[in-house]
Design an enzyme around this catalytic site. Structure first.
Site, PDB file in Angstrom:
ATOM      1  CB  SER A 190      79.779  28.684  96.365  1.00  0.00           C
ATOM      2  OG  SER A 190      78.731  28.212  96.112  1.00  0.00           O
ATOM      3  CE1 TYR A 209      76.243  30.557 101.912  1.00  0.00           C
ATOM      4  CE2 TYR A 209      75.682  30.326  99.110  1.00  0.00           C
ATOM      5  CZ  TYR A 209      76.657  29.378 100.278  1.00  0.00           C
ATOM      6  OH  TYR A 209      76.671  28.441  99.950  1.00  0.00           O
TER       7      TYR A 209
END
Length: 279
Positions: free
Chosen positions: A145, A158
């Protein structure tokens, strides 16, 4: 001839969102695809859409036995395994550390729920796939990511979990070379609703939908679709087209890394991009 002709791939979290787009693109590129996901309904839809090009396994990526079963079903159906794609993940709805529950057990549950899927799930999938990949000099491709490199791509759970994926890619590339190549794709904004974690009472994940995304804040200037990111997965899954690559994370982040971080210090301070001053 397509890039993945005669390749066999296993994708985790392939029944929805980015994972589903990856499965569709891989089939279009000539691959046979195994899919591991918790959603039996989503897997049934994939079977209806792609028929004999896919084989599905309903299971939990946080269980080694479920990952091993998915590998076995894929190999039984297609005869081998060339590529493992670790993709299953959940989101924390941008929860800040101040917003985490004021309770030891609740914080531990939230941490465990997210890290078991986002980090442990990748390791278990890699471990289950490894014996077959050694046989084919195969490849691992993980979904990293933009949050694997920078803050503000998620919350206080996260973002660290996605930083961990960068470590997994580098360590496994080091450990498994030269038998198995290990790389990742780091998407930026993906217009799909990641699942949340029940312990945070944020089951919907909270990812921005397309109507709320402002493309002008990124140099690429587009509103991407999940399909827009799939070419990078095809590249890394193709031995002929990415043979020199291992330990590499392809940053498909709409140019965020060029622009820099737009919000810091509690997401309140904005950089002035003309170079005159900062607020």
């Amino acid at each position: 001839m397509s890039w993945l002709d005669n390749r066999v791939v296993l994708v985790t979290g392939g029944a929805s969102g980015l994972g589903r787009a990856v499965v569709r693109r891989f089939v279009e590129e000539g691959a046979s695809v195994g899919i591991l996901d918790v959603s039996a309904d989503g897997l049934a839809d994939l079977s209806d859409e792609f028929g004999d090009s896919v084989v599905t396994s309903t299971g939990d990526v946080t269980r080694l036995s479920d990952n091993e079963d998915a590998v076995e079903r894929t190999v039984d159906a297609f005869g081998k395994l060339d590529v493992f794609v670790g993709n299953a993940g959940v989101f924390d709805d941008n929860v800040t550390i101040a917003e985490l529950p004021d309770d030891d057990e609740a914080i531990a549950d939230s941490f465990r729920d997210l890290f078991e899927i986002n980090v442990l799930g990748y390791l278990l999938g890699a471990k289950a796939a490894l014996p077959e990949l050694v046989e084919t000099n195969g490849r691992m491709v993980f979904t990293a990511s933009g949050a694997s490199f920078e803050p503000d791509g998620g919350g206080s759970l996260y973002v660290p979990s996605k930083h961990a994926i960068a470590g997994i890619v580098r360590q496994l590339a080091f450990e498994l070379s030269p038998s198995v190549s290990v790389n990742a794709v780091a998407p930026g904004y993906v217009p799909t609703n990641l699942s949340g974690i029940e312990s945070l009472e944020r089951e919907e994940g909270g990812v921005l939908d397309e109507s709320e995304f402002d493309p002008s804040v990124h140099p690429a200037g587009i509103v991407p679709t999940p399909a827009d990111y799939t070419g990078a997965y095809v590249l890394l899954a193709s031995e002929e087209n990415s043979r020199p690559m291992t330990g590499t994370i392809v940053r498909a982040d709409l140019g965020r890394n060029v622009r820099g971080i737009g919000n810091v210090s509690g997401r309140a301070l904005e950089f002035v991009t003309d170079g005159v001053d900062t607020a």
